[in-house]
Enzyme design. Structure first.
Site, PDB file in Angstrom:
ATOM      1  N   ASP A 148       0.854  -1.180   0.000  1.00 37.15           N
ATOM      2  CA  ASP A 148       0.000   0.000   0.000  1.00 37.15           C
ATOM      3  C   ASP A 148       0.896   1.238   0.000  1.00 37.15           C
ATOM      4  O   ASP A 148       1.864   1.309   0.766  1.00 37.15           O
ATOM      5  CB  ASP A 148      -0.907   0.005   1.233  1.00 37.15           C
ATOM      6  CG  ASP A 148      -1.982   1.075   1.141  1.00 37.15           C
ATOM      7  OD1 ASP A 148      -3.057   0.779   0.589  1.00 37.15           O
ATOM      8  OD2 ASP A 148      -1.743   2.203   1.616  1.00 37.15           O
ATOM      9  N   HIS A 173      -4.589  14.900  -8.623  1.00 32.74           N
ATOM     10  CA  HIS A 173      -4.818  13.504  -9.001  1.00 32.74           C
ATOM     11  C   HIS A 173      -3.934  13.058 -10.162  1.00 32.74           C
ATOM     12  O   HIS A 173      -3.638  11.868 -10.301  1.00 32.74           O
ATOM     13  CB  HIS A 173      -6.292  13.299  -9.353  1.00 32.74           C
ATOM     14  CG  HIS A 173      -7.199  13.368  -8.164  1.00 32.74           C
ATOM     15  ND1 HIS A 173      -7.361  12.318  -7.286  1.00 32.74           N
ATOM     16  CD2 HIS A 173      -7.968  14.384  -7.686  1.00 32.74           C
ATOM     17  CE1 HIS A 173      -8.207  12.664  -6.329  1.00 32.74           C
ATOM     18  NE2 HIS A 173      -8.591  13.912  -6.538  1.00 32.74           N
ATOM     19  N   ASN A 188      -2.370  13.099  -3.341  1.00 36.53           N
ATOM     20  CA  ASN A 188      -3.429  13.608  -4.213  1.00 36.53           C
ATOM     21  C   ASN A 188      -3.866  15.010  -3.803  1.00 36.53           C
ATOM     22  O   ASN A 188      -4.074  15.889  -4.645  1.00 36.53           O
ATOM     23  CB  ASN A 188      -4.637  12.666  -4.182  1.00 36.53           C
ATOM     24  CG  ASN A 188      -4.511  11.518  -5.165  1.00 36.53           C
ATOM     25  OD1 ASN A 188      -3.839  11.631  -6.187  1.00 36.53           O
ATOM     26  ND2 ASN A 188      -5.153  10.406  -4.859  1.00 36.53           N
ATOM     27  N   GLU A 205      -4.587   2.596  -4.125  1.00 40.53           N
ATOM     28  CA  GLU A 205      -3.126   2.566  -4.021  1.00 40.53           C
ATOM     29  C   GLU A 205      -2.619   1.229  -3.491  1.00 40.53           C
ATOM     30  O   GLU A 205      -1.499   1.130  -2.992  1.00 40.53           O
ATOM     31  CB  GLU A 205      -2.643   3.702  -3.108  1.00 40.53           C
ATOM     32  CG  GLU A 205      -3.019   3.566  -1.642  1.00 40.53           C
ATOM     33  CD  GLU A 205      -4.393   4.107  -1.289  1.00 40.53           C
ATOM     34  OE1 GLU A 205      -4.616   4.438  -0.112  1.00 40.53           O
ATOM     35  OE2 GLU A 205      -5.253   4.196  -2.193  1.00 40.53           O
ATOM     36  N   ASP A 251      -1.880   9.644 -10.147  1.00 44.52           N
ATOM     37  CA  ASP A 251      -1.866   8.632 -11.214  1.00 44.52           C
ATOM     38  C   ASP A 251      -0.436   8.291 -11.623  1.00 44.52           C
ATOM     39  O   ASP A 251      -0.118   7.128 -11.902  1.00 44.52           O
ATOM     40  CB  ASP A 251      -2.642   9.143 -12.430  1.00 44.52           C
ATOM     41  CG  ASP A 251      -4.143   9.190 -12.183  1.00 44.52           C
ATOM     42  OD1 ASP A 251      -4.595   8.614 -11.178  1.00 44.52           O
ATOM     43  OD2 ASP A 251      -4.855   9.807 -13.002  1.00 44.52           O
TER      44      ASP A 251
END
Length: 287
Positions: free
Chosen positions: A131, A144, A139, A174, A148
């Site tokens: 994770d 965002h 973010n 994630e 990404d």
């Protein structure tokens, strides 16, 4: 689906063009054989009834030639048309199946495909669940698009770190899952730890920023007869422990749970669903 499987079993796979040409050739040959058989059983009676304008021998020669030229060619063309139609359908179906099992952002397997892969695991292997630490903060701070880029970069590092025998997937958000094959348990843990260190040491360029991230991981081992869901649940709990201990670390279910729990107690922390009694039970069961 059952009809499609039946068709594939009877006619063969049409994934490759060469198969289509082979199919057309077979159909042409069968058409010629069938027409020849029809000629053999129909011309003699017609000759006996005096309905043939030429001798029986000449009639059979002409009929066989026509069956080769017309019957073979017509059946061959029709078989090619049908074969290429099935070929296109087969290719489209394969692409759709691949898309349905692939995460579009990372290019890795998605959760559905990973779940299927888990059920097929045999022999010595382990499950690692990773994770990205504080991903929401990334973010919120950088946007965002940057998030990404982080997902894409981590996906690439995971894919490069594990060989083709391993299964790498993005489970959602994630979170990533890896089924690691090969080597001893200690060697597999070392490979997983190496990936964690590699991610922490490599800043990720994204939207004009150099973003340094870390990941946490939980590891559980597959054993003969052990339920796959139990392996996943144990790796997931180990991941939560890694998070609670400060992130940027890997916790193994067997070697790290007791140590991790005592560390939590010393720091006044806790993880929902995991207590000292449960840790003892996990260790006693050998997982």
């Amino acid at each position: 689906m059952e009809n499609w499987i039946s068709l594939q079993a009877e006619l063969g796979s049409f994934e490759h063009r060469r198969t289509v040409y082979t199919f057309a050739l077979k159909m042409s040959f069968l058409a010629v054989i069938l027409s020849g058989f029809i000629i053999l059983i129909t011309l003699p009676p017609l000759d006996l009834m005096g309905m043939l304008p030429i001798t029986l021998g000449h009639a059979m020669v002409f009929a066989i030639l026509l069956s080769w030229l017309i019957g073979g060619m017509v059946s061959g063309v029709l078989s090619l048309v049908a074969g290429f139609a099935i070929h296109d359908l087969t290719v489209s179906r394969a692409k759709f199946e691949k898309l349905s099992r692939t995460d579009t952002l990372s290019g890795l397997l998605n959760r559905r495909a990973f779940t299927d892969a888990l059920e097929k695991v045999e022999g010595d292997a382990c499950l690692a669940i990773f994770d990205v630490d504080r991903f929401k903060a990334i973010n919120d701070r950088f946007g965002h698009g940057c998030g990404d880029a982080v997902i894409t970069a981590v996906s690439a590092m995971l894919s490069a770190a594990f060989d083709g025998a391993s299964v790498v997937a993005r489970l959602g958000g994630e979170e990533f899952g890896v089924v690691v094959h090969g080597g001893t348990p200690a060697e597999r843990v070392a490979r997983i730890e190496g990936v964690r260190a590699q991610v922490a040491a490599r800043p990720i360029p994204a939207d004009g920023h150099e973003v340094t991230i870390t990941i946490s991981g939980g590891i559980a081992d597959f054993h003969e007869g052990r339920d796959k869901e139990a392996v996943y649940a144990s790796a997931d709990k180990a991941l939560y422990l890694a998070k609670a201990l400060g992130r940027n670390r890997v916790v193994h279910e067997r070697e790290g749970l007791n140590h991790a729990w005592h560390g939590l107690v010393e720091n006044g922390l806790g993880v929902q669903g995991i207590g000292p009694n449960e840790v003892s039970l996990l260790q006693a069961s050998g997982i």
